[in-house]
Scaffold this motif. Structure first.
Motif, PDB file in Angstrom:
ATOM      1  N   SER A   1     -22.418  31.422  -9.318  1.00 42.87           N
ATOM      2  CA  SER A   1     -21.245  31.244  -9.998  1.00 42.87           C
ATOM      3  C   SER A   1     -20.612  30.020  -9.432  1.00 42.87           C
ATOM      4  CB  SER A   1     -20.214  32.370  -9.413  1.00 42.87           C
ATOM      5  OG  SER A   1     -19.971  32.073  -8.220  1.00 42.87           O
TER       6      SER A   1
ATOM      7  N   LEU B   1     -22.135  27.287 -10.108  1.00 39.10           N
ATOM      8  CA  LEU B   1     -22.555  26.584 -11.364  1.00 39.10           C
ATOM      9  C   LEU B   1     -21.827  26.932 -12.459  1.00 39.10           C
ATOM     10  CD1 LEU B   1     -26.527  26.391 -10.638  1.00 39.10           C
ATOM     11  CD2 LEU B   1     -24.662  24.707  -9.993  1.00 39.10           C
ATOM     12  N   GLY B   2     -20.995  27.639 -12.418  1.00 42.95           N
ATOM     13  CA  GLY B   2     -20.235  28.219 -13.495  1.00 42.95           C
ATOM     14  C   GLY B   2     -20.988  29.392 -14.387  1.00 42.95           C
TER      15      GLY B   2
ATOM     16  N   TRP C   1     -21.926  32.869 -14.802  1.00 39.46           N
ATOM     17  CA  TRP C   1     -21.079  34.067 -14.774  1.00 39.46           C
ATOM     18  C   TRP C   1     -21.887  35.503 -15.369  1.00 39.46           C
ATOM     19  CZ3 TRP C   1     -17.618  35.328 -12.096  1.00 39.46           C
ATOM     20  CH2 TRP C   1     -16.841  34.383 -11.592  1.00 39.46           C
TER      21      TRP C   1
ATOM     22  N   ALA D   1     -26.616  32.497 -25.451  1.00 40.88           N
ATOM     23  CA  ALA D   1     -26.070  31.167 -25.351  1.00 40.88           C
ATOM     24  C   ALA D   1     -25.712  30.948 -23.973  1.00 40.88           C
ATOM     25  CB  ALA D   1     -24.751  31.008 -25.931  1.00 40.88           C
ATOM     26  N   GLU D   2     -25.265  32.068 -23.074  1.00 45.33           N
ATOM     27  CA  GLU D   2     -25.060  31.797 -21.740  1.00 45.33           C
ATOM     28  C   GLU D   2     -26.348  31.667 -20.784  1.00 45.33           C
ATOM     29  OE1 GLU D   2     -22.213  31.947 -19.940  1.00 45.33           O
ATOM     30  OE2 GLU D   2     -21.053  31.651 -21.622  1.00 45.33           O
TER      31      GLU D   2
ATOM     32  N   ARG E   1     -27.407  28.127 -21.151  1.00 47.63           N
ATOM     33  CA  ARG E   1     -26.809  27.276 -20.378  1.00 47.63           C
ATOM     34  C   ARG E   1     -27.109  27.460 -18.823  1.00 47.63           C
ATOM     35  NH1 ARG E   1     -22.066  26.937 -17.317  1.00 47.63           N
ATOM     36  NH2 ARG E   1     -21.410  29.187 -17.674  1.00 47.63           N
TER      37      ARG E   1
ATOM     38  N   ASP F   1     -28.211  24.283 -16.622  1.00 46.47           N
ATOM     39  CA  ASP F   1     -27.566  23.988 -15.486  1.00 46.47           C
ATOM     40  C   ASP F   1     -28.411  24.199 -14.335  1.00 46.47           C
ATOM     41  OD1 ASP F   1     -25.319  23.015 -16.723  1.00 46.47           O
ATOM     42  OD2 ASP F   1     -24.053  24.641 -16.088  1.00 46.47           O
TER      43      ASP F   1
ATOM     44  N   LYS G   1     -30.701  21.419 -13.959  1.00 46.89           N
ATOM     45  CA  LYS G   1     -30.134  20.071 -13.289  1.00 46.89           C
ATOM     46  C   LYS G   1     -30.117  20.333 -11.702  1.00 46.89           C
ATOM     47  CE  LYS G   1     -26.792  19.596 -16.975  1.00 46.89           C
ATOM     48  NZ  LYS G   1     -25.345  19.764 -17.296  1.00 46.89           N
TER      49      LYS G   1
ATOM     50  N   LEU H   1     -29.779  24.882 -29.583  1.00 43.42           N
ATOM     51  CA  LEU H   1     -28.259  25.158 -28.562  1.00 43.42           C
ATOM     52  C   LEU H   1     -28.539  24.204 -27.166  1.00 43.42           C
ATOM     53  CD1 LEU H   1     -25.732  26.210 -28.964  1.00 43.42           C
ATOM     54  CD2 LEU H   1     -26.919  28.201 -27.855  1.00 43.42           C
TER      55      LEU H   1
ATOM     56  N   GLU I   1     -28.134  20.728 -28.233  1.00 43.75           N
ATOM     57  CA  GLU I   1     -26.637  20.385 -28.452  1.00 43.75           C
ATOM     58  C   GLU I   1     -25.987  20.254 -27.195  1.00 43.75           C
ATOM     59  OE1 GLU I   1     -25.296  21.530 -32.483  1.00 43.75           O
ATOM     60  OE2 GLU I   1     -23.764  22.334 -31.291  1.00 43.75           O
ATOM     61  N   MET I   2     -26.216  21.141 -26.399  1.00 42.42           N
ATOM     62  CA  MET I   2     -25.512  21.173 -24.878  1.00 42.42           C
ATOM     63  C   MET I   2     -25.975  20.143 -24.168  1.00 42.42           C
ATOM     64  SD  MET I   2     -25.749  25.303 -23.715  1.00 42.42           S
ATOM     65  CE  MET I   2     -24.889  26.558 -24.551  1.00 42.42           C
TER      66      MET I   2
ATOM     67  N   TYR J   1     -18.207  21.383  -9.454  1.00 41.15           N
ATOM     68  CA  TYR J   1     -18.887  21.518 -10.883  1.00 41.15           C
ATOM     69  C   TYR J   1     -18.125  22.697 -11.444  1.00 41.15           C
ATOM     70  CZ  TYR J   1     -22.778  21.498 -14.163  1.00 41.15           C
ATOM     71  OH  TYR J   1     -23.338  21.526 -15.480  1.00 41.15           O
TER      72      TYR J   1
ATOM     73  N   LEU K   1     -15.663  22.173 -15.172  1.00 41.72           N
ATOM     74  CA  LEU K   1     -16.024  23.154 -16.356  1.00 41.72           C
ATOM     75  C   LEU K   1     -14.878  23.461 -16.806  1.00 41.72           C
ATOM     76  CD1 LEU K   1     -19.490  24.739 -15.746  1.00 41.72           C
ATOM     77  CD2 LEU K   1     -19.119  23.101 -17.554  1.00 41.72           C
TER      78      LEU K   1
END
Lengths: 627, 627
Positions: free
Chosen positions: A472, A474-475, A477, A488-489, A492, A496, A499, A599, A602-603, B541, B545
């Protein structure tokens, strides 16, 4: 606050050695490891240079943190254009050599050109010197280790070297240190070979002092307590990375018989880490300052010499289940041979399993196999092939090019048996079960890699689990009831965590200790490490930018060499349901994959058609100089 | 780990009041303030609804942190579609009311529909009740404050209310609390007026308890020590936000005479904060739990009542230098009138200065000015106009629409004198000197705003200054010899600091205490606040966001309402060199601005032509529901 990076630059063609520095304000943008390696490589690399041409640039690099005595900090990075993939390539290894390099005051060593005769570089404090290595050429790693230590008269040295595979420009030759740790992937050993560079030798130096010693020591000492509280990492220390191989098979996702199935009931129990622990394990080894002790040392008298360590999970899979080999002794021997001759165990095993399937399918007749019977499960033949590949002997010469190039030569549809992305063979994590990892296999700049992002499995854990709590930050969820979705999640999550892993590869940190989900040390500890270790008051935001910067440098390198989104693919086999086993009927959904890939671009701020960084993205990452 | 958000939902049409919750896992994506306000507003808002239609949704919101006793935590957010700009709009104010709301256990109050008669809402613990406000309609804020306190029989209440300006739907009517703090921008007061909602009244509740009391108290108590060490914030406390107005003029960038010049030698010394301190200042006031005391209370017997506070820098500029007014008493009175009648001082002053230029240029004849002499410098007329605008009297009715709409009605090229973006008048920071702020003026979802990003000036400080060190945590590196450049790094500075300010607007934190460069508390302290205050183990981070998510929600709202990149413009005047003053010859480079804008879009992941978030960007920010 950020010291200048101190670089040794070796021109192998002329034999001259210079020092240079990268100013601290630039070093902070590319703070070590892969990021620094790419920065240095791309300063001098001329577009279009072949990976095995003297013009290729080979960089060994560590980070500002390297050498601090704390767990999981041992990784040394090697960067060059990869002869296996043709992309930007890098590879990290554990051991002690990275720390020694830093203890001598160096952040990177850059090799350019090609020596007329075999040489090795020795670094002793401020002094760096090239020495003749003609007498070492052709020797396996153990022999070279002994010879150089005798020659130098000092046992407190570390040696990163190539075996005969690197000399023979095997496309997946690796660089070996301590005879048992590998900069495994991307064929970095072949680049050394192409430069007539047999080894880099580093004397031990003085331990690094921390900027805030009390805080740093408290952080470092907490490792043993944390280890006691962290079942996952403790289990890793006990049973090695191979600890759960049998579990993977039981769940149906252990790549077996060249990925035809994920189920290996006839062999998984023999080659799994707990069996290894109970039988051939001589001791548990570790890397510089690390409390985990995940490294294996196995001994089979008359057959496997313990100086060559023991197999990781990936090795047991690639040289075991991929090839249908059920005998742990065979796998341990194959691992030893790879470490002796300097071969990446993953690509080596995967290329042999590819050959076995070609053989069983009649595409590779016995007259091409030097008379060998390449049917799945023939461990003795696997080990013969390892040696033949390293020496480019007979069929080995074909397989030394990797499965993708070999498939082209074999023809007749052999390409569908090459389980590779960008010609890099797949590690032993099945995208059918880990679609996020599968997506990263496809979009990762240098092809299939399992250490470039977090694995989907953590997302099926309860939302109040420590793993999910860590993610969390790293956002990230969303939890999942099953891991097979790619929405999509999840895309990400892939990006992330990629990275974050990219940060680890730049700072020279081990994912098993510092990884985002199952770490011994979490993201907050990483900030505290930077602060207390070297006085770098950073943030997770700055670090993630660094990780993203590294990925984008690689993608831009690739774009300049002509790579496009058409290279971001996965083998067909993954999209077809399993015929048998616990995973019968499971497959990777092609539409979800294609949608996810688009996606992901694009992200990432990449061109939607070509998958390459836009001008805005490069500028956002302070990479204007790559435009 | 993240509590559910508790919401009061008031249907003004039916007079019914319900409670609802936003689950913690969603609340963490939109954790309070502007982010939560937008989330709640966009759940129910129907595309195409006029800002003054009963269908508009008005949200008051605070954050999980609000109510904790620490400096700079007082901000209460109001969100609705803006009648001034037509975009998504929000506004934050200081004071005590936000903390009171949270002390009663509430995170937000949502107003829908329109009451038949004027009402106010009173919140007392779990109880929320609508009360008749017919007798308060038409009254100024001071009268209402007294009346409600008497009516309720409790002085421990806070009142957010509209004055006559809001009742009369002045497009830049604000919401006033404590008679002196404003949710100033975007015309949120007119939305209240359109709903016949005169006020929201909140009783004091119990102070919030921190999750880790010892650590929290240590953080909170460090403020006074830090204040002693931080010249910038200490100066702010002493001289208020207006402390350096004269310095701005001397440098040539104090907007003067409707932005024709940046130099105001004839008046700047009179209306600057140090003069205020030495003359009319009665006391320094503060907001909930804040050690800074930047708020002014001025008293001019017979003319300015101290209950209405004192002017900020923006007010002294807009109602002072914009209009050429040189008398501090005039400015203080104008400020009082705005707080009495409920007008945004920036748009009010800027609209009057626009009218003055139209008058001087002959576009606004005396017959249209109700006989008033609108020449620059006429402070008495400025103050007459403030009242006329609030009451929509004569010329005031035209100006109550804001400068952009008034220009359309006046015609004859008056639009070139409207110094506004998306119809929102420019705050007193000149893009000629702060091109990064200028870029944000243009691309900010609700038009020109000076509190939506960091200002360029910090980048000319030495690289080892504390300000630059703090910015490096956002990965912001490059320094500048002069602030006037707008290169790619500056664009990223604009965007990344915009995200950080967006976090502050969501968490209800004051930029003067928590801003990225000149804060009393830095980014690390913010993480410690979240952890020790409410047990939220976040990272920079995740926070960034959140900030980015809020900005993208607004942009997507705007796109649905037809806004495009053509709305992301700046007034022509900024692109022309100053004729005089210390800044003679300085201008904003149009090509650099246009290039920077395009780059900003690309960096943000927005459509390069339209400037709106791509599908990938929305999904990256977990905003799939807006597709």
């Amino acid at each position: 606050m950020f010291h200048d990076a101190r670089i040794i630059e070796v021109d192998l063609t002329s034999g001259t050695i210079n020092n240079k520095t990268v100013p601290g304000e630039i070093y902070r943008l590319y703070p070590g490891g892969s990021a620094l390696g790419l920065y240095l490589m791309m300063q001098d690399y001329i577009i279009g240079t072949d990976a095995l041409d003297p013009g290729n640039i080979l960089v060994f690099s560590v980070s500002p943190l390297t050498g601090l005595p704390i767990s999981g900090i041992s990784r040394m990075n090697v960067t060059a254009r990869s002869p296996l993939t043709g992309t930007a390539g890098d590879s990290q290894s554990g051991g002690y050599i990275g720390s020694y390099l830093k203890m001598n005051g160096w952040d990177a060593v850059v090799f350019k050109g090609k020596s007329q005769n075999p040489v090795y570089l020795i670094i002793d404090g401020e002094k760096a010197e090239l020495k003749d290595a003609s007498h070492l050429w052709g020797k396996v790693t153990g022999e070279v280790e002994t010879a150089i230590k005798e020659e130098i008269g000092d046992k407190n040295i570390e040696i990163a070297q190539i075996g005969p595979a690197g000399e023979n420009l095997v496309k997946f030759a690796c660089i070996i240190n301590k005879c048992s740790r590998a900069n495994g992937r991307n064929g970095m050993g072949a680049v050394m070979g192409s430069k007539n560079l047999k080894a880099m030798v580093v004397k031990k130096g003085r331990p690094m002092a921390a900027a805030d010693p009390d805080a740093f020591i408290a952080l470092a000492r907490s490792a043993s307590k944390r280890l006691g509280e962290n079942e996952a990492v403790a289990g890793l220390g006990l049973n090695g990375t191979d600890g759960d191989l049998e579990g993977f098979s039981e769940a149906g996702f252990l790549p077996t018989f060249n990925w035809k199935t994920g189920h290996f009931p006839e062999g998984a129990g023999n080659i799994t880490g707990t069996t290894m622990y109970d039988s051939v394990l001589k001791e548990r080894d570790t890397c510089y300052a690390c409390a985990v002790r995940c490294k294996r040392v196995v001994e089979i008298p008359g057959r496997v010499d313990p100086i060559y360590g023991g197999p990781e999970y990936e090795t047991c899979a690639a040289l075991g289940s991929y090839c249908g080999v059920t005998d742990l002794a065979d796998v341990c021997e194959a691992n030893m041979l790879c470490n002796m001759y300097g071969l990446d165990t993953i690509s080596c095993g995967a290329t042999i399993s590819f050959a076995m399937e070609c053989f069983e399918e009649g595409l590779l007749k016995t007259e091409l196999t030097d008379g060998l019977d390449l049917k799945f499960g023939n461990g003795a033949v696997v080990n013969q092939l390892v040696r033949k590949i390293a020496l480019r002997d007979g069929l080995g010469d074909l397989l030394a090019e990797g499965s993708a190039r070999a498939a082209d030569k074999i023809g007749g549809g052999a390409d569908k048996f090459s389980m590779s992305v960008k010609k890099q063979e797949l590690p032993a994590h099945m995208p059918q079960y880990k679609p996020s990892v599968g997506l990263i296999y496809a979009v990762n700049p240098f092809g299939a890699d399992h250490q470039s992002s977090e694995h989907d499995v953590f997302l099926v854990m309860p939302s109040d689990s420590r793993e999910r709590q860590r993610l969390s930050k790293l956002g990230i969820w969303k939890g999942y009831d099953n891991p097979y979705e790619l929405d999509a999640e999840k895309v990400r999550f892939a990006q992330d965590t990629q990275k974050y892993f990219s940060v680890l590869d730049s700072l020279g940190l081990c994912q098993f200790v510092w990884g985002p989900s199952w770490e011994l040390y979490g993201p907050d500890d990483l900030l505290e490490l930077c602060r207390s270790g070297v006085g770098w008051g950073t943030s997770l935001y700055e670090l993630m930018l660094i990780g993203e910067r590294r990925i984008n440098m690689m993608r831009k390198f690739n774009a300049r060499e002509g790579f496009t989104s058409a290279d971001d693919t996965l083998p067909d086999r993954l999209f077809k349901p399993f015929d048998d086993g616990p995973a019968k009927g499971i497959y990777l959904d092609r539409e979800a994959f294609e949608t996810g890939k688009k996606l992901y671009y694009e992200m990432a701020g990449w061109d939607p058609e070509m998958g390459n960084p836009t001008e805005g993205t490069l500028k956002r990452l302070s990479l204007d100089w790559l435009l």
